[in-house]
Design a protein around this motif. Structure first.
Motif: not given
Length: 369
Positions: A236-237, A240-241, A244, A248, A272
């Motif tokens: 996800e990070v 960049k969903t 995120q 993060a 992150a």
């Protein structure tokens, strides 16, 4: 010349048990006389006395249910009222049949506790198949006001009666988080288990729940589940969903707590934590003073106070991920690992995506220091 005070003093002998119309210059002695005469602290007097008076007004069973809930509403964010007291006040409220028939439309227009009381009573009156939706509404409306922990306390008994069901997967995230907030970890695990991490629609919620479970109760998470959770958060990070921000936060907190991570995940977690994410954050002057305190052994207490003040009375849920992780890391530096872990847990359970932009992202209050 204070007639009300003189009347209360005289009632010690006459036992008339009458509440004066108006008490001038009320103070702790006035409260003592009311208690000695078996009288409650009325709402107007509670308002004059501030938080302590309002607490006494909310707790007094001799006050009207409306006055009690109005007093409780003013102090609900202090956490001074116990779960049992809040439940008692909620259950004492009187609602009409019309209100129960239209509770969904009314709740958002009501003061927080009144709306929660209506939904709590509606859950008790509703058929079993309708109860999950009502409980969800109570939790969701409370989450919007950053008071989900209060709603979780009020709905705890009803939540525990619900059997985890994959058909309610849209509600699973809130249900499991509320159960974790109230310490019902095993039932939270059962709800989390209704999600399928292999499904793209379930994976983000599943990872969010298992990240919280891993910090709150590590023994409840299997190694394979932990690995899948960390991989999903990393994805996800990196990609960049929309999720995120939480990912993060979770990975940054893992890094701050010095939790063991696979090398590839550790790299993403460090990145992150070094990224400036949107959200509330302490001001530069505040951070400078905090840094000075952290590097002065004689100012350990001040450093801890700075960290707690930066987190704020309403908790860490709206802090920027990097700011939150740095504050948790400061507590770890002060060898307060359990406290750091508790704050990390609260940050994950209370996380809310930022809605502020620009200069408004700066913390209120503490930035002025």
């Amino acid at each position: 010349s204070d007639r009300a005070f003189s009347a209360l003093l005289a009632d010690l002998h006459t036992h008339a048990a009458r509440i004066p119309d108006k008490v001038e210059n009320a103070d702790s002695l006035t409260v003592l006389l009311l208690m000695q005469n078996g009288l409650p602290v009325p709402l107007d007097l509670g308002e004059e006395l501030g938080t302590p008076g309002l607490l006494l007004a909310a707790r007094a069973p001799k006050n009207s249910p409306i006055d009690r809930i109005e007093a409780a509403e003013r102090v609900v964010r202090t956490g001074a009222l116990s779960v049992a007291e809040l439940q008692s006040i909620a259950d004492a409220q009187d609602f009409t049949a019309d209100q129960f028939a239209t509770e969904h439309a009314q709740v958002l227009q009501m003061p927080f506790l009144e709306g929660q009381s209506l939904l709590r009573q509606a859950v008790k009156r509703a058929a079993e198949k309708v109860q999950p939706a009502l409980i969800y509404e109570a939790l969701a409306s409370a989450q919007n006001k950053d008071l989900m922990d209060i709603a979780a306390d009020l709905e705890q008994d009803a939540l525990m009666r619900l059997e985890p069901d994959a058909r309610d997967r849209d509600m699973t995230g809130l249900f499991a988080r509320a159960l974790m907030m109230t310490g019902n970890i095993q039932r939270a695990v059962q709800w989390a288990a209704t999600l399928n991490p292999a499904l793209p629609s379930d994976a983000p919620v599943w990872a969010r729940l298992y990240a919280s479970l891993d910090l709150i109760a590590p023994s409840a998470v299997l190694p394979a589940q932990r690995s899948m959770m960390l991989n999903e958060l990393s994805r996800e990070v990196v990609q960049k969903t929309p999720e995120q921000g939480f990912a993060a936060l979770a990975l940054s907190l893992y890094a701050a707590l010095k939790e063991p991570l696979p090398p590839s995940v550790a790299l993403i977690a460090r990145s992150a934590r070094q990224t400036r994410w949107p959200g509330r954050r302490p001001g530069r002057a505040y951070l400078r003073k905090l840094d000075e305190a952290l590097h002065a052994p004689s100012q350990r207490g001040a450093a801890i106070a700075f960290v707690l003040d930066a987190i704020g009375a309403e908790g860490p849920g709206d802090l920027a991920p990097d700011a939150c992780a740095n504050l948790v890391g400061d507590l770890v530096q002060e060898h307060l690992n359990e406290d750091a872990r508790a704050i990390a847990n609260a940050a994950l359970l209370d996380y809310s995506p930022p809605s502020l932009t620009g200069a408004a992202l700066q913390a209120k209050g503490s930035t002025a220091l």
